[in-house]
Scaffold this motif. Structure first.
Motif, PDB file in Angstrom:
ATOM      1  N   ARG A   1      -1.507  -4.822  -5.357  1.00  9.06           N
ATOM      2  CA  ARG A   1      -1.301  -4.910  -3.901  1.00  9.06           C
ATOM      3  C   ARG A   1      -1.345  -6.339  -3.393  1.00  9.06           C
ATOM      4  O   ARG A   1      -0.448  -6.772  -2.652  1.00  9.06           O
TER       5      ARG A   1
ATOM      6  N   SER B   1      -3.834  -0.246  -7.681  1.00  7.46           N
ATOM      7  CA  SER B   1      -4.232  -1.133  -6.582  1.00  7.46           C
ATOM      8  C   SER B   1      -4.252  -2.598  -6.988  1.00  7.46           C
ATOM      9  O   SER B   1      -4.260  -3.479  -6.125  1.00  7.46           O
TER      10      SER B   1
ATOM     11  N   ALA C   1       2.076  -2.820  -8.324  1.00  7.37           N
ATOM     12  CA  ALA C   1       1.623  -2.207  -7.075  1.00  7.37           C
ATOM     13  C   ALA C   1       1.922  -0.712  -7.057  1.00  7.37           C
ATOM     14  O   ALA C   1       1.174   0.071  -6.461  1.00  7.37           O
TER      15      ALA C   1
ATOM     16  N   ARG D   1       0.817  -1.216   0.000  1.00  9.51           N
ATOM     17  CA  ARG D   1       0.000   0.000   0.000  1.00  9.51           C
ATOM     18  C   ARG D   1       0.851   1.266   0.000  1.00  9.51           C
ATOM     19  O   ARG D   1       0.328   2.356  -0.237  1.00  9.51           O
TER      20      ARG D   1
END
Length: 425
Positions: free
Chosen positions: A376, A373, A369, A248
């Protein structure tokens, strides 16, 4: 989960039945059977092309990274044969080890192939993991209470152990185990031992974080956290922190302000560097000291494996693990570490056969990533697998890692179809 095609339905039901399969000691059998069955189906569908029904057609050609996994695991088999030939281990042992390859290393290629070729959606894997989590939470009160109300550690060992495997623990059903160091209970859930259960808990959390339904997401995360903390594994705690946060943070790589902050922090190390280094050293010492006996055994195993690899079998290894002495609590030389184990058993050839596809897959997930998203979950799973390689032998645990390996194949297909996703918000 009502509009599933036949392959998705099989995968979803296999996930849902994880705990029932464990209850009869069948999980070690289910993984390889699923891999070879669906792998064969993927090859057949590629061959038949448009002759297959619409909802079962191949989603595209085999991605490059999946070819690397296939080639790497094939080289692993060749290294195995060469090691057995060099050390004159005999035809019987060679056949037995080749079957072990088919139930272990081969899965690292088969499941990515299945995910890349067959029409499998991420959401099926995500929801299936959350359903496993629900069953885990339902059974948790019994397992947590078991050592305190006098229930036995092991319920039984399945007759399926006659099929053969790394050990009876792969076919045994446990409520809990006693830690020989502290004589306190630890829980391993549906894994063969507690540290692996912790990393399965990390995988559970990673999948649950992608669940769109809030209730199922909470269930999956709660189950994953329970597995991590109840297993009392240091590696699980590291995985929980690193593998959920780092993916993230990857979009910051493309942000100029993030690099400016990093530059400022780097410059400040001139003042705080010594103190931070001392604190990090103390933290590492405390981490190792939390289970000093386990750390000592692992370090000794690694040292012996490295020394014997360099002096006895550089290119193709020893062909198989060797019995350990009292100094390593009779643990086999070549176990408890994928990389040292590869050097000892399959030499530099086997080491490279895993390293190349692993690095390629990791770079793909890092790039994706950073761009959006979509990457991720694959990046978190790759980090977990890499972490696993430094504490376990990944090949003998692939039978439980198959949802993660399948997702990596799905991600490879997604990247092939859409190389540049929309940037993360």
């Amino acid at each position: 989960m009502t509009d599933l095609n036949p392959v998705e339905r099989l995968i979803y039901r296999t996930l849902v039945w994880t705990w029932p399969f464990y209850a009869i000691g069948a999980l070690y059998v289910v993984g390889p059977v699923l891999a070879w069955s669906l792998g064969g189906l993927a090859v057949l569908i590629l061959y038949l092309g448009t002759a297959v029904r619409d909802d079962m057609r191949a989603t595209g050609p085999v991605p490059v990274v999946v070819w690397l996994w296939i080639i790497g695991m094939a080289i692993m088999l060749v290294a195995l044969w060469a090691g057995h030939l060099n050390w004159s281990l005999g035809l019987k042992q060679t056949i037995k080890s080749s079957i072990g390859w088919a139930k272990g290393w081969a899965l690292l290629a088969l499941f990515p192939l299945i995910g890349a070729i067959l029409p499998i959606r991420r959401s099926v894997l995500v929801r299936g993991q959350c359903v496993i989590g629900l069953t885990t939470l339902i059974l948790a009160p019994l397992m947590l209470a078991a050592p305190h109300i006098g229930l036995p550690e092991r319920i039984f060992t399945s007759p399926l152990k006659a099929i053969g495997g790394p050990g009876p623990e792969y076919f045994s059903v446990y409520l809990f185990t006693w830690d020989p160091g502290s004589w306190t209970p630890r829980w391993q859930f549906y894994a063969p031992w507690s540290p692996f259960a912790a990393l399965l808990g990390v995988v559970q959390v990673l999948f649950a974080l992608e669940e769109g339904n809030r209730r199922w997401r909470r269930i999956g995360i709660a189950a994953g956290l329970l597995m991590i903390f109840a297993s009392k594994s240091r590696m699980g705690l590291v995985g929980l922190a690193a593998c959920t946060v780092a993916p993230r943070m990857m979009p910051l790589v493309l942000q100029g302000w993030a690099w400016r902050i990093l530059s400022g922090l780097t410059a400040s190390l001139a003042i705080t560097g010594a103190a931070l280094a001392a604190a990090a050293k103390d933290a590492v010492s405390a981490f190792k000291g939390a289970r000093a006996d386990s750390t000592r055994v692992r370090e000794t195993l690694q040292r012996i494996a490295a020394e014997r690899w360099r002096s006895e079998a550089v290119w193709f290894g020893h062909g198989t693990v060797h019995p350990g002495s009292h100094a390593v609590e009779y643990m086999p030389i070549g176990s408890h570490h994928t990389w040292y184990g590869l050097l000892f058993v399959k030499g530099l050839v086997g080491f490279g056969a895993l390293l190349v596809p692993l690095v390629w897959q990791t770079l793909l997930t890092l790039r994706d990533a950073a761009l959006g998203s979509r990457g991720r979950l694959p990046m978190g799973l790759m980090m977990t697998i890499i972490l696993l390689t430094f504490g376990e032998n990944v090949e003998i645990e692939a039978y439980l890692l198959w949802p993660a390996l399948l997702l990596l194949g799905v991600h490879a297909r997604e990247m092939a179809n859409d190389p540049v996703p929309q940037p993360a918000a």
